[in-house]
Design an enzyme around this catalytic site. Structure first.
Site, PDB file in Angstrom:
ATOM      1  N   HIS A   7     -80.063  10.256  27.532  1.00 58.61           N
ATOM      2  CA  HIS A   7     -81.206  11.154  27.381  1.00 58.61           C
ATOM      3  C   HIS A   7     -82.393  10.423  26.759  1.00 58.61           C
ATOM      4  CE1 HIS A   7     -83.078  14.648  24.995  1.00 58.61           C
ATOM      5  NE2 HIS A   7     -83.300  14.944  26.262  1.00 58.61           N
ATOM      6  N   ARG A   8     -83.450  10.231  27.506  1.00 59.75           N
ATOM      7  CA  ARG A   8     -84.642   9.475  27.095  1.00 59.75           C
ATOM      8  C   ARG A   8     -84.260   8.024  26.764  1.00 59.75           C
ATOM      9  NH1 ARG A   8     -87.118  13.965  22.776  1.00 59.75           N
ATOM     10  NH2 ARG A   8     -86.427  15.801  23.935  1.00 59.75           N
ATOM     11  N   GLU A  34     -81.918   9.426  31.843  1.00 58.28           N
ATOM     12  CA  GLU A  34     -82.832  10.566  31.982  1.00 58.28           C
ATOM     13  C   GLU A  34     -84.140  10.191  31.315  1.00 58.28           C
ATOM     14  OE1 GLU A  34     -84.731  14.474  30.574  1.00 58.28           O
ATOM     15  OE2 GLU A  34     -84.216  12.678  29.454  1.00 58.28           O
ATOM     16  N   ASP A  36     -88.622  11.533  30.986  1.00 59.45           N
ATOM     17  CA  ASP A  36     -89.601  12.605  31.170  1.00 59.45           C
ATOM     18  C   ASP A  36     -90.871  12.022  31.786  1.00 59.45           C
ATOM     19  OD1 ASP A  36     -88.026  14.633  29.594  1.00 59.45           O
ATOM     20  OD2 ASP A  36     -88.312  13.080  28.073  1.00 59.45           O
ATOM     21  N   HIS A  49     -92.175  12.256  26.472  1.00 55.71           N
ATOM     22  CA  HIS A  49     -91.631  13.616  26.421  1.00 55.71           C
ATOM     23  C   HIS A  49     -92.672  14.683  26.128  1.00 55.71           C
ATOM     24  CE1 HIS A  49     -89.778  17.161  24.559  1.00 55.71           C
ATOM     25  NE2 HIS A  49     -88.860  16.993  25.486  1.00 55.71           N
ATOM     26  N   GLU A 109     -87.120  13.771  35.027  1.00 61.43           N
ATOM     27  CA  GLU A 109     -87.498  15.144  34.685  1.00 61.43           C
ATOM     28  C   GLU A 109     -89.011  15.267  34.744  1.00 61.43           C
ATOM     29  OE1 GLU A 109     -86.494  16.727  30.759  1.00 61.43           O
ATOM     30  OE2 GLU A 109     -87.799  18.443  31.185  1.00 61.43           O
ATOM     31  N   LYS A 111     -92.195  16.786  33.731  1.00 65.60           N
ATOM     32  CA  LYS A 111     -92.639  17.611  32.597  1.00 65.60           C
ATOM     33  C   LYS A 111     -93.915  18.335  33.014  1.00 65.60           C
ATOM     34  CE  LYS A 111     -90.206  17.491  28.728  1.00 65.60           C
ATOM     35  NZ  LYS A 111     -89.034  18.273  29.104  1.00 65.60           N
ATOM     36  N   ASP A 229     -77.706  11.633  23.978  1.00 70.10           N
ATOM     37  CA  ASP A 229     -78.471  10.617  23.239  1.00 70.10           C
ATOM     38  C   ASP A 229     -77.592   9.427  22.871  1.00 70.10           C
ATOM     39  OD1 ASP A 229     -80.677  12.358  23.160  1.00 70.10           O
ATOM     40  OD2 ASP A 229     -80.119  13.188  21.198  1.00 70.10           O
TER      41      ASP A 229
HETATM   42  O1  G3P Z   1     -83.322  16.766  31.142  1.00 68.04           O
HETATM   43  C1  G3P Z   1     -82.610  17.259  30.056  1.00 68.04           C
HETATM   44  C2  G3P Z   1     -83.464  17.412  28.841  1.00 68.04           C
HETATM   45  O2  G3P Z   1     -84.202  16.240  28.671  1.00 68.04           O
HETATM   46  C3  G3P Z   1     -84.393  18.592  28.915  1.00 68.04           C
HETATM   47  O3  G3P Z   1     -85.077  18.833  27.728  1.00 68.04           O
HETATM   48  O4  G3P Z   1     -86.941  18.686  26.149  1.00 68.04           O
HETATM   49  O5  G3P Z   1     -85.179  16.930  26.107  1.00 68.04           O
HETATM   50  O6  G3P Z   1     -86.817  17.032  27.986  1.00 68.04           O
HETATM   51  P1  G3P Z   1     -86.035  17.822  26.988  1.00 68.04           P
HETATM   52 MG    MG Z   2     -86.068  15.502  29.319  1.00 71.85          MG
END
Ligand code: G3P
Ligand code: MG
Length: 245
Positions: A7-8, A34, A36, A49, A109, A111, A229
């Protein structure tokens, strides 16, 4: 094998959405990344993000109002730890370069829930095709209309619905939108729905699951990927990664 989607990037140990975080994620055993995606005022796709710059880039203002050159002049690492000073907000192309030639999933993702970046879908699809990553990319968003647009532009690229709260028969909704996967917040996942989704040909990839007991619980429910994470923690649980001293 359950996919480990960082995640990120490896955001527990590196500044989120930076090249060092993406590199580190792969070293720590992630099988996917993943990130953003947002857009500069002059139409470049960048990985960050928040819609605003203050938290992770130490500047005032909105991403949408900043020119690419200005965004690239900002420091996206110092806020996390001074050892990361000098990290930049990456362009989408930099990450596509890292992924190309590897057997890694890339979850982009979009945004575009708060800021409706005009033309973003076309640019993302164009870049994914140019880099030849159609089979490795999953485009997700909380903006489901945008996902439908992506699917119309590029039927060959998978899409995934992001959502926070429980939905009624989300796999029916996904099928209607021609999405391949559900990306629910972790509390919106149930064992029955994971099984039902799979029976409908829809995979389930919950976010953001960091606690080892919760990761295990999600794997027991039969999900196909977990957005986390801590890719190293998940890899260790799966027995595919042993940290070296
Ligand atoms: O893509 C999953 C997650 O990243 C969605 O929420 O706010 O962390 O981008 P956020
Ligand atoms: Mg995200």
């Amino acid at each position: 094998m359950v996919e480990i989607i960082a995640h990120r990037g490896a955001s527990a140990v590196c500044p989120e959405n930076t090249m060092v975080a993406f590199d580190r994620a792969l070293q720590l055993g992630a099988t996917g990344i993943e990130t953003d995606v947002q857009m500069s005022s002059d139409g470049r796709l960048v990985l960050i993000h928040d819609e605003t710059l203050n938290r992770t880039a130490g500047a005032e203002g909105w991403v949408k109002n900043a020119a690419y050159e200005h965004l690239r002049s900002l420091d996206a690492g110092y806020w996390f730890d001074e050892q990361f000073a000098g990290e930049r907000i990456p362009s989408l192309e930099e990450l596509l370069d890292l992924i190309r030639g590897k057997n890694t999933l890339l979850n982009l993702e979009l945004k575009n829930g708060i800021v409706g970046y005009r033309g973003m879908e076309e640019k993302v699809v164009h870049a994914v095709r140019e880099w030849g990553l159609e089979e490795q990319v999953i485009i997700s968003s909380f903006n489901h209309a945008s996902l439908v647009k992506c699917k119309r532009l590029a039927p060959e690229i998978r899409t995934a619905l992001l959502y926070m709260e429980k939905l009624y028969r989300p796999y029916d909704y996904a099928a209607k939108l021609e999405a391949s996967a559900l990306h629910p917040y972790k509390w919106a996942v149930t064992r029955e729905e994971v099984a039902a989704a799979l029976a409908h040909g829809i995979t389930v990839h919950p976010f953001t699951v960091n606690d080892p007991a919760e990761i295990r619980a999600m794997m027991d429910m039969g999900v196909q990927a977990i957005i986390t994470d801590v890719p190293d923690v998940m890899a260790a649980l799966m027995g595919t990664y042993a940290p070296t001293q």
